[in-house]
Design a protein around this motif. Structure first.
Motif, PDB file in Angstrom:
ATOM      1  N   LEU A 192       0.749  -1.154  -0.203  1.00 14.52           N
ATOM      2  CA  LEU A 192       0.092  -0.082  -0.053  1.00 14.52           C
ATOM      3  C   LEU A 192       0.784   1.305  -0.247  1.00 14.52           C
ATOM      4  CD1 LEU A 192      -2.646  -0.991   2.559  1.00 14.52           C
ATOM      5  CD2 LEU A 192      -3.031  -0.870   0.125  1.00 14.52           C
ATOM      6  N   GLY A 193       2.141   1.124   0.074  1.00 14.73           N
ATOM      7  CA  GLY A 193       3.083   2.144   0.040  1.00 14.73           C
ATOM      8  C   GLY A 193       3.224   2.705   1.389  1.00 14.73           C
ATOM      9  N   GLY A 194       2.803   1.884   2.318  1.00 16.53           N
ATOM     10  CA  GLY A 194       3.018   2.332   3.806  1.00 16.53           C
ATOM     11  C   GLY A 194       4.504   1.879   4.473  1.00 16.53           C
ATOM     12  N   THR A 195       4.678   2.359   5.638  1.00 17.58           N
ATOM     13  CA  THR A 195       6.131   2.173   6.223  1.00 17.58           C
ATOM     14  C   THR A 195       5.912   1.486   7.731  1.00 17.58           C
ATOM     15  OG1 THR A 195       6.826   4.361   5.200  1.00 17.58           O
ATOM     16  CG2 THR A 195       8.196   3.421   7.183  1.00 17.58           C
ATOM     17  N   ILE A 196       6.722   0.367   7.563  1.00 11.97           N
ATOM     18  CA  ILE A 196       6.618  -0.418   9.008  1.00 11.97           C
ATOM     19  C   ILE A 196       7.752  -0.726   9.624  1.00 11.97           C
ATOM     20  CG2 ILE A 196       6.549  -2.669   7.763  1.00 11.97           C
ATOM     21  CD1 ILE A 196       4.537  -3.765   9.897  1.00 11.97           C
ATOM     22  N   VAL A 197       8.060  -0.534  10.777  1.00 13.00           N
ATOM     23  CA  VAL A 197       9.259  -0.623  11.538  1.00 13.00           C
ATOM     24  C   VAL A 197       9.337  -1.921  12.411  1.00 13.00           C
ATOM     25  CG1 VAL A 197      11.151   0.338  12.982  1.00 13.00           C
ATOM     26  CG2 VAL A 197       9.970   1.763  11.480  1.00 13.00           C
ATOM     27  N   ILE A 198      10.050  -3.148  12.244  1.00 16.51           N
ATOM     28  CA  ILE A 198      10.072  -4.112  13.163  1.00 16.51           C
ATOM     29  C   ILE A 198      11.083  -4.223  13.940  1.00 16.51           C
ATOM     30  CG2 ILE A 198       9.697  -6.631  13.039  1.00 16.51           C
ATOM     31  CD1 ILE A 198       8.590  -6.707  10.467  1.00 16.51           C
ATOM     32  N   PHE A 199      10.899  -4.357  15.429  1.00 18.19           N
ATOM     33  CA  PHE A 199      12.038  -4.571  16.184  1.00 18.19           C
ATOM     34  C   PHE A 199      12.317  -6.009  16.334  1.00 18.19           C
ATOM     35  CE2 PHE A 199      10.107  -0.592  17.345  1.00 18.19           C
ATOM     36  CZ  PHE A 199      11.179   0.336  17.022  1.00 18.19           C
ATOM     37  N   ASP A 200      13.236  -6.700  15.749  1.00 19.41           N
ATOM     38  CA  ASP A 200      13.606  -8.169  15.532  1.00 19.41           C
ATOM     39  C   ASP A 200      14.435  -8.644  16.718  1.00 19.41           C
ATOM     40  OD1 ASP A 200      13.582 -10.833  14.767  1.00 19.41           O
ATOM     41  OD2 ASP A 200      14.298 -10.002  12.597  1.00 19.41           O
ATOM     42  N   TYR A 201      14.008  -9.120  17.675  1.00 18.04           N
ATOM     43  CA  TYR A 201      14.744  -9.609  18.820  1.00 18.04           C
ATOM     44  C   TYR A 201      15.559 -11.025  18.556  1.00 18.04           C
ATOM     45  CZ  TYR A 201      16.435 -10.233  23.641  1.00 18.04           C
ATOM     46  OH  TYR A 201      17.271 -10.358  24.777  1.00 18.04           O
ATOM     47  N   LEU A 357       3.024   5.596  10.262  1.00 18.09           N
ATOM     48  CA  LEU A 357       3.798   4.316  10.205  1.00 18.09           C
ATOM     49  C   LEU A 357       3.162   3.533  11.558  1.00 18.09           C
ATOM     50  CD1 LEU A 357       7.271   4.780  11.422  1.00 18.09           C
ATOM     51  CD2 LEU A 357       5.366   6.758  11.661  1.00 18.09           C
ATOM     52  N   ILE A 358       3.914   2.293  11.222  1.00 20.39           N
ATOM     53  CA  ILE A 358       3.436   1.257  12.146  1.00 20.39           C
ATOM     54  C   ILE A 358       4.638   0.738  12.936  1.00 20.39           C
ATOM     55  CG2 ILE A 358       2.546  -1.087  12.573  1.00 20.39           C
ATOM     56  CD1 ILE A 358       0.633  -0.604  10.201  1.00 20.39           C
ATOM     57  N   ALA A 359       5.008   0.313  14.167  1.00 18.79           N
ATOM     58  CA  ALA A 359       6.072  -0.300  14.874  1.00 18.79           C
ATOM     59  C   ALA A 359       5.540  -1.558  15.356  1.00 18.79           C
ATOM     60  CB  ALA A 359       6.346   0.952  15.860  1.00 18.79           C
ATOM     61  N   VAL A 360       6.163  -2.447  15.337  1.00 15.24           N
ATOM     62  CA  VAL A 360       6.177  -3.825  15.916  1.00 15.24           C
ATOM     63  C   VAL A 360       7.214  -4.440  16.769  1.00 15.24           C
ATOM     64  CG1 VAL A 360       5.819  -6.308  15.138  1.00 15.24           C
ATOM     65  CG2 VAL A 360       5.234  -4.637  13.505  1.00 15.24           C
ATOM     66  N   ILE A 361       6.719  -4.788  18.194  1.00 16.00           N
ATOM     67  CA  ILE A 361       7.482  -5.097  19.162  1.00 16.00           C
ATOM     68  C   ILE A 361       7.392  -6.530  19.466  1.00 16.00           C
ATOM     69  CG2 ILE A 361       8.123  -5.035  21.679  1.00 16.00           C
ATOM     70  CD1 ILE A 361       6.876  -2.075  21.653  1.00 16.00           C
ATOM     71  N   GLU A 362       8.130  -7.351  18.958  1.00 20.39           N
ATOM     72  CA  GLU A 362       8.127  -8.802  19.061  1.00 20.39           C
ATOM     73  C   GLU A 362       9.045  -9.287  20.684  1.00 20.39           C
ATOM     74  OE1 GLU A 362       8.021 -11.751  18.091  1.00 20.39           O
ATOM     75  OE2 GLU A 362       7.427 -11.430  15.653  1.00 20.39           O
ATOM     76  N   LEU A 368       7.618  -5.443  27.326  1.00 16.03           N
ATOM     77  CA  LEU A 368       6.371  -4.662  28.213  1.00 16.03           C
ATOM     78  C   LEU A 368       5.848  -5.584  29.152  1.00 16.03           C
ATOM     79  CD1 LEU A 368       4.610  -3.644  24.942  1.00 16.03           C
ATOM     80  CD2 LEU A 368       6.206  -2.388  26.231  1.00 16.03           C
ATOM     81  N   PRO A 369       6.629  -5.927  30.390  1.00 14.15           N
ATOM     82  CA  PRO A 369       6.443  -6.884  31.300  1.00 14.15           C
ATOM     83  C   PRO A 369       5.053  -6.379  32.400  1.00 14.15           C
ATOM     84  CG  PRO A 369       8.347  -5.947  31.958  1.00 14.15           C
ATOM     85  CD  PRO A 369       7.916  -5.362  30.657  1.00 14.15           C
ATOM     86  N   ALA A 370       4.361  -7.085  32.919  1.00 11.90           N
ATOM     87  CA  ALA A 370       3.495  -6.612  33.990  1.00 11.90           C
ATOM     88  C   ALA A 370       3.924  -6.505  35.442  1.00 11.90           C
ATOM     89  CB  ALA A 370       2.303  -8.004  34.145  1.00 11.90           C
ATOM     90  N   SER A 398       3.174 -11.478  21.221  1.00 11.53           N
ATOM     91  CA  SER A 398       3.626 -12.201  22.348  1.00 11.53           C
ATOM     92  C   SER A 398       3.088 -13.668  22.503  1.00 11.53           C
ATOM     93  CB  SER A 398       3.229 -11.354  23.890  1.00 11.53           C
ATOM     94  OG  SER A 398       3.617 -12.213  25.177  1.00 11.53           O
ATOM     95  N   GLN A 399       4.047 -14.377  23.082  1.00  9.34           N
ATOM     96  CA  GLN A 399       3.733 -15.917  23.224  1.00  9.34           C
ATOM     97  C   GLN A 399       3.166 -16.142  24.644  1.00  9.34           C
ATOM     98  OE1 GLN A 399       7.543 -17.166  22.275  1.00  9.34           O
ATOM     99  NE2 GLN A 399       8.065 -17.760  24.471  1.00  9.34           N
ATOM    100  N   ARG A 400       3.369 -15.153  25.583  1.00  7.82           N
ATOM    101  CA  ARG A 400       3.040 -14.932  26.762  1.00  7.82           C
ATOM    102  C   ARG A 400       2.142 -14.041  27.391  1.00  7.82           C
ATOM    103  NH1 ARG A 400       5.126 -14.028  32.184  1.00  7.82           N
ATOM    104  NH2 ARG A 400       4.799 -15.633  33.717  1.00  7.82           N
ATOM    105  N   PRO A 401       0.796 -13.940  27.028  1.00  3.39           N
ATOM    106  CA  PRO A 401       0.010 -12.897  27.163  1.00  3.39           C
ATOM    107  C   PRO A 401      -0.263 -12.341  28.496  1.00  3.39           C
ATOM    108  CG  PRO A 401      -0.975 -14.327  25.557  1.00  3.39           C
ATOM    109  CD  PRO A 401       0.123 -14.917  26.203  1.00  3.39           C
ATOM    110  N   ARG A 402      -0.172 -13.335  29.697  1.00  7.81           N
ATOM    111  CA  ARG A 402      -0.221 -13.201  31.143  1.00  7.81           C
ATOM    112  C   ARG A 402       1.011 -12.279  31.587  1.00  7.81           C
ATOM    113  NH1 ARG A 402       1.060 -18.313  30.778  1.00  7.81           N
ATOM    114  NH2 ARG A 402       2.859 -19.260  32.134  1.00  7.81           N
TER     115      ARG A 402
END
Length: 492
Positions: A192-201, A357-362, A368-370, A398-402
């Motif tokens: 779509l011509g958009g911009t995305i930034v992925i923080f790839d751990y 733009l969209i940013a992705v946090i893996e 982002l811990p509770a 996230s693989q650990r939602p809690r």
């Protein structure tokens, strides 16, 4: 509907009678007695009081009044089964359906009817034409991500605009297809011509085609106190150490980034007499981490915003960083992205970053811990609160939602929930995200790899979908250990 049209409707091949509404119903929920087993995620259709209603099978039950739990000998079951007459029904099929809304002429805007379906209402298998009008809108902001789980001929599209304005959570146990969905969304945004930034751990996205790979280097002169403290592994509760660090950041004239570490060490050294052990600990951290941090903090690297390629998939490779250092890097990026978007909006595009733009946090449960405070959590909290107004969307994976911060989780307006087995994870998601499909949470262990429940504003109504596979994404897939062992032995 006239009698003639009703006859044509019921005789149509497309409209299969599934069963009837029984018992008490509500405007948003009903129980049905069916002719056949109902599949979780199946869509059904009803017409009553002028409404044309879509419903979703949330619970499916098959039982028998003959073969009951009161039987105590399996031979009794054997005799009952063998003595059943031809055509006699041995089982019954019941289901609880969630009423999703009445289909209007535009298809993609549904509203819950104010009147519940009366008992005896015929329930049909949802026609393909109705499903397509709802799940496959022909609009530029809707992009395909897969097909309906129970109707694979119907494409499922999602509203990309809603990811930017309402954010997204992608939640599942490991190996269920989270990163594949991220890669798919990234490719759709790029198209779509958009911009995305992925923080790839974990370096999972480096195999994608046409990506812009960004090294996680920062200009030390542009760091905040919290970011620098995180890089030096100075805890948040070490107030005196942070005070020393702040005084040196505020008072030292570095001249250039090349002088950063030497200038900081001289400044901290001069405060040992005043702050004692606290200043010495800061000095020790500078000496211990200097060698590694020089790979992350480099002079004349400029603003991170300047390294983003507009209209592309930008991958910030954090795979070689320790957790604290990756935390500081992500926090810095998020803060600068939000500041740049604010500047752009306030200056009508003359300053800052010119497009949404969209940013992705893996591995979001780590950053982002509770139960802990991190630099990323502080920055992400601002993004989920303010990003909507300035065109910065956040995707939390996230693989650990809690383990996720509940405040951030509750502000994600969209969800893609793949297979989740742990009951605490299911309950946590249901509690903080308030999905309209809470009953479906019990069914999540039954999802297979790549199957997801899509909830929120990015879909017209909740969708059970089979997500398209991004074939070029090979990183992050399960390792074939046996094949590797065999190959290694052959080489030996």
């Amino acid at each position: 509907m006239t009698f003639q049209k009703l006859v044509e409707f019921k005789n149509s091949v497309e409209y299969e009678v599934v069963g009837y509404v029984v018992g008490e119903s509500k405007p948003y929920k009903a129980e049905i007695l069916a002719f056949r087993p109902l599949a979780m995620g199946e869509y059904l259709y009803m017409e009553y009081h002028g409404y044309r209603v879509l419903a979703f099978v949330a619970t499916s039950i098959t039982g028998s009044t003959i073969i009951s739990r009161d039987l105590i000998d399996p031979r009794d079951v054997e005799r009952l089964v063998k003595s059943v007459r031809v055509g006699e029904r041995l089982f019954y099929h019941r289901g609880v359906v969630k009423i999703l809304g009445s289909v209007n002429s535009d298809g993609y805007k549904l509203q819950i009817p104010s009147i519940p379906p009366p008992p005896g209402t015929e329930v049909y298998k949802a026609p393909k034409t109705v499903l397509e009008s709802v799940f496959s809108p022909r609009k530029r902001n809707y992009v395909g991500v897969g097909v309906l789980l129970r109707e694979p001929e119907v494409e499922v599209k999602v509203n990309i605009n809603k990811i930017v304005s309402r954010h997204l959570g992608i939640l599942a146990m490991t190996g269920m297809g989270k990163s594949n969905l991220v890669a798919l969304i990234a490719k759709r945004v790029e198209e779509l011509g958009g911009t995305i930034v992925i923080f790839d751990y974990h370096g999972e996205y480096t195999s994608l085609k046409n990506i812009v790979l960004i090294k996680p280097v920062l200009d030390p002169l542009k760091l905040t106190l919290d970011e620098l403290a995180r890089l030096l592994n100075i805890p948040r509760n070490a107030t005196r150490q942070r005070m020393v660090l702040k005084e040196c950041l505020d008072s030292t004239d570095f001249g250039s980034a090349k002088e950063f570490f030497n200038s900081m060490k001289r400044c901290v050294q001069g405060r040992i007499a005043r702050y004692g052990a606290s200043a010495q600990k800061v000095l020790d951290s500078l000496n211990v981490y200097e060698g590694f941090l020089k790979k992350v903090l480099k002079e004349d690297t400029g603003d991170v915003i300047e390294r983003i390629a507009i209209g592309s998939i930008n991958v910030v490779d954090l795979s070689e960083l320790h957790l604290n250092h990756a935390d500081a890097v992500i926090a810095h990026w998020l803060s600068r992205l939000l500041e740049a978007r604010k500047a752009s909006v306030w200056s009508n595009g003359e300053k800052g970053f010119p497009t949404p733009l969209i940013a992705v946090i893996e591995e979001a449960h780590v950053f982002l811990p509770a139960d802990d405070e991190t630099s990323t959590k502080s920055s992400a909290s601002l993004v989920v609160r303010e990003g909507r107004k300035f065109g910065l969307g956040l995707v939390v994976v996230s693989q650990r939602p809690r383990g996720l911060d509940p405040t951030i989780l509750s502000q994600l307006g969209n969800l893609a929930i793949l297979r989740i087995v742990h009951p605490e994870d299911q309950a946590y998601v249901a509690r903080y995200c308030e999905p309209v499909m809470q009953d479906v949470m019990e069914e999540l262990p039954g999802l297979n790899v790549g199957e997801a429940i899509l909830l929120g504003e990015w879909v017209p109504i909740p969708a059970a979908a089979k997500i398209d596979l991004v074939s070029e994404k090979v990183s992050g897939m399960d390792i074939d250990a046996v094949a590797i062992w065999g190959s290694y032995l052959n080489k030996k």
